[in-house]
Design a protein around this motif. Structure first.
Motif, short mmCIF file in Angstrom:
data_model
loop_
_atom_site.label_atom_id
_atom_site.label_comp_id
_atom_site.label_asym_id
_atom_site.label_seq_id
_atom_site.Cartn_x
_atom_site.Cartn_y
_atom_site.Cartn_z
N ARG A 1 -39.59 -10.77 -28.32
CA ARG A 1 -39.14 -11.82 -29.60
C ARG A 1 -39.79 -12.89 -29.52
O ARG A 1 -40.73 -13.26 -28.70
CB ARG A 1 -37.49 -11.87 -29.33
CG ARG A 1 -37.24 -12.87 -28.29
CD ARG A 1 -35.55 -13.10 -28.26
NE ARG A 1 -34.85 -11.96 -27.81
CZ ARG A 1 -34.08 -11.52 -28.57
NH1 ARG A 1 -34.05 -11.77 -29.94
NH2 ARG A 1 -33.42 -10.30 -28.23
N GLY A 2 -39.78 -13.78 -30.61
CA GLY A 2 -40.31 -15.15 -30.76
C GLY A 2 -41.66 -15.11 -31.43
O GLY A 2 -42.28 -14.24 -31.93
N ARG A 3 -42.16 -16.51 -31.32
CA ARG A 3 -43.41 -16.90 -31.79
C ARG A 3 -44.38 -16.11 -31.19
O ARG A 3 -45.39 -15.51 -32.13
CB ARG A 3 -43.54 -18.41 -31.36
CG ARG A 3 -44.99 -18.74 -32.11
CD ARG A 3 -44.82 -20.26 -31.55
NE ARG A 3 -46.26 -20.75 -32.12
CZ ARG A 3 -46.42 -22.24 -32.44
NH1 ARG A 3 -45.75 -23.11 -32.38
NH2 ARG A 3 -47.61 -22.36 -32.62
N SER A 4 -44.52 -15.34 -30.05
CA SER A 4 -45.63 -14.78 -29.45
C SER A 4 -45.86 -13.38 -30.22
O SER A 4 -46.85 -12.80 -30.43
CB SER A 4 -45.41 -14.50 -27.81
OG SER A 4 -44.29 -13.68 -27.92
N ALA A 5 -44.90 -13.00 -30.94
CA ALA A 5 -44.93 -11.74 -31.56
C ALA A 5 -45.72 -12.18 -32.79
O ALA A 5 -46.23 -11.00 -33.61
CB ALA A 5 -43.70 -10.87 -31.92
N LEU A 6 -45.94 -13.11 -33.68
CA LEU A 6 -46.40 -13.24 -34.93
C LEU A 6 -47.95 -13.04 -34.98
O LEU A 6 -48.26 -12.33 -35.76
CB LEU A 6 -46.27 -14.89 -35.35
CG LEU A 6 -44.87 -15.20 -35.46
CD1 LEU A 6 -44.72 -16.76 -35.90
CD2 LEU A 6 -44.19 -14.63 -36.79
N GLY A 7 -48.62 -13.47 -34.12
CA GLY A 7 -50.38 -13.24 -34.08
C GLY A 7 -50.52 -11.60 -33.93
O GLY A 7 -51.04 -10.96 -34.98
N PRO A 8 -49.86 -11.08 -32.70
CA PRO A 8 -50.03 -9.39 -33.02
C PRO A 8 -49.46 -8.78 -34.28
O PRO A 8 -50.20 -7.86 -34.80
CB PRO A 8 -49.40 -8.99 -31.56
CG PRO A 8 -49.31 -10.17 -30.89
CD PRO A 8 -49.14 -11.59 -31.73
N ALA A 9 -48.35 -9.16 -34.89
CA ALA A 9 -47.80 -8.57 -36.14
C ALA A 9 -48.88 -8.77 -37.21
O ALA A 9 -48.97 -7.84 -37.99
CB ALA A 9 -46.39 -9.15 -36.40
N LEU A 10 -49.37 -10.07 -37.38
CA LEU A 10 -50.23 -10.23 -38.25
C LEU A 10 -51.38 -9.43 -38.14
O LEU A 10 -52.02 -8.94 -39.28
CB LEU A 10 -50.53 -11.65 -38.50
CG LEU A 10 -51.52 -12.09 -39.41
CD1 LEU A 10 -50.88 -12.09 -40.83
CD2 LEU A 10 -51.84 -13.63 -39.50
N GLU A 11 -52.12 -9.19 -37.13
CA GLU A 11 -53.28 -8.46 -36.79
C GLU A 11 -52.90 -7.04 -37.36
O GLU A 11 -53.93 -6.43 -37.79
CB GLU A 11 -53.81 -8.73 -35.30
CG GLU A 11 -55.09 -8.06 -35.19
CD GLU A 11 -55.71 -8.36 -34.00
OE1 GLU A 11 -56.64 -7.40 -33.44
OE2 GLU A 11 -55.54 -9.50 -33.27
N LEU A 12 -51.80 -6.60 -36.92
CA LEU A 12 -51.48 -5.10 -37.27
C LEU A 12 -51.80 -5.02 -38.81
O LEU A 12 -52.02 -3.99 -39.14
CB LEU A 12 -50.39 -4.79 -36.57
CG LEU A 12 -50.22 -4.33 -35.24
CD1 LEU A 12 -48.75 -4.58 -34.64
CD2 LEU A 12 -51.00 -3.42 -34.62
N VAL A 13 -51.18 -5.84 -39.63
CA VAL A 13 -50.93 -5.84 -40.86
C VAL A 13 -52.57 -6.07 -41.41
O VAL A 13 -52.81 -5.21 -42.40
CB VAL A 13 -49.69 -6.78 -41.61
CG1 VAL A 13 -49.93 -6.55 -43.14
CG2 VAL A 13 -48.68 -6.42 -41.00
N HIS A 14 -52.97 -7.14 -40.81
CA HIS A 14 -54.16 -7.16 -41.57
C HIS A 14 -55.35 -6.19 -41.30
O HIS A 14 -56.11 -5.89 -42.18
CB HIS A 14 -54.83 -8.54 -40.47
CG HIS A 14 -56.28 -8.86 -40.76
ND1 HIS A 14 -56.96 -9.39 -41.74
CD2 HIS A 14 -57.34 -9.06 -39.78
CE1 HIS A 14 -58.22 -9.61 -41.67
NE2 HIS A 14 -58.30 -9.53 -40.42
N VAL B 1 -62.58 -14.76 -48.92
CA VAL B 1 -62.15 -13.58 -48.36
C VAL B 1 -60.52 -13.65 -47.92
O VAL B 1 -60.38 -14.78 -47.08
CB VAL B 1 -63.01 -13.14 -47.05
CG1 VAL B 1 -62.42 -11.58 -46.67
CG2 VAL B 1 -64.53 -13.06 -47.62
N GLY B 2 -59.75 -13.04 -48.39
CA GLY B 2 -58.31 -12.88 -47.84
C GLY B 2 -57.98 -12.10 -46.56
O GLY B 2 -59.25 -11.25 -46.16
N LEU B 3 -56.91 -11.96 -46.29
CA LEU B 3 -56.47 -11.07 -44.97
C LEU B 3 -56.83 -9.72 -45.54
O LEU B 3 -56.64 -9.24 -46.71
CB LEU B 3 -55.18 -11.37 -44.61
CG LEU B 3 -54.80 -12.54 -43.91
CD1 LEU B 3 -53.22 -12.59 -43.87
CD2 LEU B 3 -55.24 -12.28 -42.62
N GLY B 4 -56.87 -8.80 -44.53
CA GLY B 4 -57.41 -7.45 -44.96
C GLY B 4 -58.73 -7.16 -45.34
O GLY B 4 -59.08 -6.02 -45.47
N GLY B 5 -59.60 -8.14 -44.96
CA GLY B 5 -61.10 -7.87 -45.70
C GLY B 5 -61.08 -7.89 -46.99
O GLY B 5 -62.41 -7.73 -47.21
#
Length: 413
Positions: A14-27, A105-109
């Motif tokens: 849980r928590g803040r540490s999941a934000l970066g990995p989650a964003l990269e997965l969507v990205h 350039v936005g997220l997702g390239g």
């Protein structure tokens, strides 16, 4: 160059540490729904929902409020996730022998806006970068988008950690030009606000083919490859890059994979490096035009002239067909040597090399198979790149990386 991490995500609770990995997965398109995000992160559904909501509040992603399931699907429908269409952008710039390109350039390239500039590249990199950054600043003013970083694709090996262009062979720039410092100074002078609204925005630099490889691995033909080799030729010369387990391999000081100086035609044209018949001068757009007996014109870049020649006259003109075959054979010989040394699981070809593969991919794959040990024992997939302006998209990846690492830290949380 900023190193990029693998997308294989450790189990998170849980928590803040999941934000970066989650964003990269969507990205990178690996988490199209909240259910997939939950599974990829290894967290509870509630935690994944909270993480997605936080990223949406930061303006980075959008969450479909009304989940629907495909016809005939079993189970509970999941909320769809996507990069925010009106979210922040980064400024990405590329300089090449025939001019430059600035893009937002936005997220997702996703390229949101772009402006090319063609003509003679000045011998002073500060003048060139001043012009391209000013062009990018105008794009930002016109679109009103928030800028969170800036990246520069350099037509040279870039030494780390100094950020200097060691061999801008096809430009009149001095070897060792401090391009990272110059780029940052131009950003400062343009007054482009950073992610929290106050200037200056931070600039990052990298070799153009390295950045093309990063873009293709995250968003293009290299997705899913563990050991990806990218080789390409843009306006002049030939470059290469290697992505190993999701990370760019740049060597001990940023200078790995200078593949342009593999000899493929020992009696060929002299190369800038002092040798003869290197890929750099034997398999680039100028070499194709010369082999076909065509004189370059002023109407467009060498890359566009060579690519258009193959696409429009390959079938009808024997001289163009012979020249194309010659470059395919030279490229295949170089790729075979790289396959023997690196044993990649996929090769992606960019720039004019993409056009060569499209013209006669069977011939190219045959040369690689005949001249490489690994090619005989098991074919290595050779794919054309799928991204337009992949070096620009890769420059954007450099600028996005701090946000992917810790969205809250960069965006003021």
């Amino acid at each position: 160059m900023t190193q990029t991490r693998t997308t294989r995500i450790p189990r998170l609770e849980r928590g803040r540490s999941a934000l970066g990995p989650a964003l990269e997965l969507v990205h990178t398109g690996q988490a199209p729904t909240r259910a997939v995000l939950t599974a990829q992160l290894g967290v509870t559904r509630a935690t994944a929902g909270a993480v997605a909501a936080e990223l949406e509040a930061l303006g980075l992603i959008s969450v479909d409020p009304h989940p629907t399931a495909p016809a005939g699907a079993q189970g509970r429908p999941s909320h769809r996730l996507a990069v925010a269409p009106d979210g922040p952008v980064v400024l990405a710039v590329q300089v090449h022998t025939d001019g430059f390109r600035a893009a937002l350039v936005g997220l997702g390239g996703r390229i949101v806006a772009t402006a090319p500039g063609c003509g003679t590249v000045h011998a002073d990199p500060a003048r060139v970068l001043g012009e391209v950054v000013a062009t990018g600043a105008e794009l930002l003013r016109r679109t009103g988008r928030r800028c969170v970083g800036a990246g520069f694709a350099v037509p040279s090996a870039v030494a780390e950690p100094e950020g200097t262009a060691l061999n801008p062979l096809h430009l009149a720039w001095e070897a060792g030009a401090p391009v990272r410092d110059i780029f940052q100074r131009c950003l400062d002078e343009a007054g482009i606000p950073g992610p929290t609204g106050a200037p200056p925005v931070t600039g990052f630099t990298g070799n153009d083919l390295n950045l093309a490889a990063l873009a293709e691995h995250r968003h293009g033909a290299g997705r899913g490859a563990r050991h990806l080799l990218v080789v390409g030729t843009g306006h002049r010369g030939v470059g290469g890059a290697l992505v190993l387990d999701g990370r760019l391999h740049t060597g001990s000081s940023g200078l790995a994979l200078e593949v342009g100086h593999l000899t493929v035609a020992p009696e060929g044209r002299p190369c800038h490096c002092g040798s003869r018949g290197c890929l750099d001068v034997a398999a680039d757009p100028a070499a194709l035009l010369a082999a076909a007996g065509r004189t370059p014109g002023p109407e467009s870049s060498l890359l566009h002239q060579a690519a258009d020649l193959i696409r429009t006259e390959y079938a009808a003109d024997p001289a163009v067909r012979e020249a194309t075959g010659l470059l395919i054979d030279r490229l295949g010989l170089g790729l075979a040597g790289l396959v023997n040394i690196l044993n990649p699981d996929r090769i992606v070809l960019a720039g004019l090399h993409r056009v060569l593969a499209e013209a006669d991919g069977e011939r190219l794959r045959g040369v690689v198979a005949d001249r490489s040990l690994w090619g005989r024992s098991g074919s290595v997939p050779i794919e054309p790149s799928t991204l337009d302006h992949n070096s620009v998209v890769g420059a954007a990846e450099l600028a996005w990386q701090p946000v992917l690492d810790d969205p809250l830290a960069v965006l003021g949380g």
